[in-house]
Scaffold this motif. Sequence first.
Motif, short mmCIF file in Angstrom:
data_model
loop_
_atom_site.label_atom_id
_atom_site.label_comp_id
_atom_site.label_asym_id
_atom_site.label_seq_id
_atom_site.Cartn_x
_atom_site.Cartn_y
_atom_site.Cartn_z
N GLU A 254 0.83 -1.21 0.00
CA GLU A 254 0.00 0.00 0.00
C GLU A 254 0.86 1.25 0.00
N VAL A 255 1.97 1.20 0.72
CA VAL A 255 2.84 2.37 0.86
C VAL A 255 3.48 2.74 -0.47
N VAL A 256 4.01 1.72 -1.18
CA VAL A 256 4.74 2.00 -2.42
C VAL A 256 3.83 2.04 -3.64
N GLY A 257 2.61 1.52 -3.51
CA GLY A 257 1.62 1.66 -4.57
C GLY A 257 1.84 0.80 -5.79
N VAL A 258 2.49 -0.34 -5.65
CA VAL A 258 2.69 -1.23 -6.79
C VAL A 258 1.44 -2.05 -7.01
N LYS A 259 0.95 -2.05 -8.23
CA LYS A 259 -0.22 -2.84 -8.60
C LYS A 259 0.13 -3.71 -9.80
N VAL A 260 -0.23 -4.95 -9.72
CA VAL A 260 0.04 -5.89 -10.82
C VAL A 260 -1.28 -6.38 -11.38
N LYS A 261 -1.39 -6.34 -12.71
CA LYS A 261 -2.56 -6.89 -13.38
C LYS A 261 -2.23 -8.34 -13.73
N GLN A 262 -3.07 -9.26 -13.29
CA GLN A 262 -2.79 -10.68 -13.46
C GLN A 262 -3.58 -11.24 -14.64
N SER A 263 -2.85 -11.87 -15.56
CA SER A 263 -3.47 -12.49 -16.73
C SER A 263 -3.19 -13.99 -16.68
N LYS A 264 -4.26 -14.78 -16.64
CA LYS A 264 -4.11 -16.23 -16.61
C LYS A 264 -3.97 -16.76 -18.03
N GLY A 265 -2.92 -17.56 -18.23
CA GLY A 265 -2.70 -18.20 -19.52
C GLY A 265 -2.79 -19.70 -19.40
N VAL A 266 -3.72 -20.31 -20.12
CA VAL A 266 -3.92 -21.76 -20.11
C VAL A 266 -3.59 -22.33 -21.48
N HIS A 267 -2.88 -23.45 -21.50
CA HIS A 267 -2.60 -24.20 -22.73
C HIS A 267 -3.17 -25.60 -22.59
N LEU A 268 -3.55 -26.16 -23.73
CA LEU A 268 -3.89 -27.57 -23.80
C LEU A 268 -2.70 -28.33 -24.36
N LEU A 269 -2.38 -29.45 -23.76
CA LEU A 269 -1.38 -30.37 -24.29
C LEU A 269 -2.13 -31.55 -24.88
N THR A 270 -2.01 -31.74 -26.19
CA THR A 270 -2.77 -32.79 -26.88
C THR A 270 -1.81 -33.77 -27.54
#
Length: 566
Positions: A254-270
Amino acid sequence: MASLGTGDFGDRVLGPAVHGEYDLAVIGGGISGVQIARHAAGHGLRTILLEREDYGSGTSSATTKAIHGGLRYLEQYDFGVVAESLAERRYLGIAAPHLVQPRSFLLAAYEWSAPKAPVLGAGVALYEAMAANRNFRVPKDIRSRRFRWVNKQELLAQVPWLQPQDLVGAWRHDDTLNLHPERLLLAILGSAISDGATAVNHAEVIALLREESGRVRGVEVLDRLGGGSHEIRAKVTVNAAGPWVESALGELAEVVGVKVKQSKGVHLLTRDLGSREGVYVRGRNGHHFMVNPWEGRTLIGPTDTLISGSADEAVTTPEDIELLLETFDSVAAEPLDRAAIEATLVGVRPLVDDGADTYTSSRRFEIFNHAESGVPGLFTVTGGKWTTARAMGEKVLEKVLKVEAENLPPTRKFDSRHLPVAGSFGDFGSLEAAFEAALQREPELGIPERNRLHLARLYGTGHGAVLELIRQDPGLAREISPANGCRDILAQVVYGVCEEGARTLRDVVDRRLTLGTLGLVSEAALRLVAEALRPLLGWRAEDTESQVGEYLRTQAAMRAVIESVG
């Protein structure tokens, strides 16, 4: 913290303890943290890297197996990221030719595609123009070819699963395959250790140590395997924990104000879908995806989905699989046989929060000096990607050395752009010549060519140490799981513990071997590995059962999700 075991690499990974003050502490053992540690040690700083789980166990191992310049980022006019990525792609090919190899990709176009085929071609031409020196100093048998147009008939012959209706053709261009990201990360970590770095896995940073002035002076670390906590003093601390950077900051987030946007990446192994080149295409639903042949199998993905909450809770859901199937089926001659799906991979990308959605968000990285928020001695890195991690490490050290010049000792010059990673074969002129030399090494051991090539590919020159283990105990030449085409042998298990810091069954199966990356692992194979680990790690019978049971439960949960999708 427990000693890792014998061997120069091993002793330096953990050592019997961590004492004294370090110049730099790095939080996070993914590719970003590893490259930062490599550059810090290369500059002569006393460096320690701390990883909560195992090296590369998070996002860094959940990839499409590609080192690429980011062709699609041209669509967002992110020319800086593309130019940097193309340069870094070449550096990785020079540094680790045994693990980084060319892969042709076909950029398929339909009549309904947007942008149209001519515009795609202009983009590919620009992409290659930006990589004009792509083959300079690269071994001759892994150099990139010029792009060209592939007509519809030729394309369908190469990619039999594509939907022919409205298909125009494809632009073929070369990018690069990251054959085994887990092994490449360990090789880069080995380079850091060779320069004097210390690395500790299963070591969770639970607090930042601060002076009365507010300056961060190191970290408190929980030993997740042995128990107990340790204070590690450091003049400067760099937070490179990826999706977990806010967690590592604790109350200071909260003090330093770092925010990360999280993107989920899913792969199929076939199972193998029949194409030998990668295919990059946009589905009718507007989603891009890659179909990448790999190790006799095929990777399809990734998704790019905004998520909130802890990255620890990111799992493959039926909706993730359904999105990938919908996208694939929209450009396929026939719907993908659901029984062809063997496993899924899931990772969370830590994106710079620039206000855009996750798909169009830049893959650039940002370096935060928290002295600007009243917390000197602490830096955080967010964003970035596998391909540009070397440049990230370089630029982080440039900033740290500039800002903290008064607090750090004198350093030496260090330029990693053309340096080989640990185990690289050096200048054989071609990769083929390097592998031929490996095949001729210690023929009296009687190891089949397929296993020798496998070891040379994974370990480079380090495969000689694996062969020495077999010389001492010929039983270690036994293949662990030949039924699924895996060429791993028991000697690799011993090497993974004694020389590479593996401490759990999953560490070995998923990241020291290739076994866990190839789909489902049989209980028999797991038990064979666990029994080999037992004397090395001092496990009791109940420890073995616990490790095998946990792996099987996780695997069963993943399969249940796959099978729930009709």
